[in-house]
Design a protein around this motif. Sequence first.
Motif, mmCIF file in Angstrom:
data_model
loop_
_atom_site.group_PDB
_atom_site.id
_atom_site.type_symbol
_atom_site.label_atom_id
_atom_site.label_comp_id
_atom_site.label_asym_id
_atom_site.label_seq_id
_atom_site.Cartn_x
_atom_site.Cartn_y
_atom_site.Cartn_z
ATOM 1 N N PRO A 189 28.541 -28.275 -26.111
ATOM 2 C CA PRO A 189 28.057 -27.938 -24.766
ATOM 3 C C PRO A 189 29.128 -28.173 -23.693
ATOM 4 N N HIS A 231 30.061 -31.225 -21.436
ATOM 5 C CA HIS A 231 28.806 -31.908 -21.123
ATOM 6 C C HIS A 231 28.820 -33.307 -21.747
ATOM 7 N N PRO A 232 28.310 -34.326 -21.009
ATOM 8 C CA PRO A 232 28.308 -35.692 -21.573
ATOM 9 C C PRO A 232 27.611 -35.804 -22.933
ATOM 10 N N ARG A 233 26.639 -34.928 -23.216
ATOM 11 C CA ARG A 233 25.971 -35.055 -24.517
ATOM 12 C C ARG A 233 26.895 -34.617 -25.667
ATOM 13 N N ALA A 234 28.040 -34.035 -25.319
ATOM 14 C CA ALA A 234 29.027 -33.688 -26.349
ATOM 15 C C ALA A 234 29.848 -34.895 -26.769
ATOM 16 N N GLY A 259 28.926 -38.620 -26.552
ATOM 17 C CA GLY A 259 28.297 -39.942 -26.506
ATOM 18 C C GLY A 259 27.991 -40.424 -25.108
ATOM 19 N N GLY A 260 27.671 -39.484 -24.207
ATOM 20 C CA GLY A 260 27.295 -39.881 -22.853
ATOM 21 C C GLY A 260 28.465 -39.983 -21.889
#
Length: 135
Positions: free
Chosen positions: A98, A117-120, A122-123
């Motif tokens: 993402p 995107h941060p979800r790519a 680990g935040g």
Amino acid sequence: MKALKIDHLGIAVPSLADAVAAYETLGFAVETREEVPSEKVRVAFLPVGDSRLELLEPTEPGSPIGRFLQKRSGLHHVCVLVEDIDAALAELRARGVPLIDEVPRPGAGGSRVAFLHPRAAGGVLLELKQKGSAG
Ligand code: ZN
């Protein structure tokens, strides 16, 4: 994706003047200052060996950094220097990673940058950067 090094750590601050003074007290020194209209920020870069700290002050409250500061201040992103940002984005897109930026945008110092995107990661908000002519 060929990652060359940690280029800088981005730190969101409400006041660049106050943050620069605090970091100077810590022993850091400002190398460059710049306004980046595309990101609606004023930044100061402070060298740490071969990497840097990037202090970011929003120029508008509704900008990404301004909205971040409404929740918290502090570490905002980690920037990784890559050899070829277009190739890196194409490779990540093909893997279904993402992305926030589908295409690179202008960054400080004539660089080209893109955020994942941060979800790519680990935040963690990861910024990819390819050096511009100004380094
Ligand atoms: Zn940055």
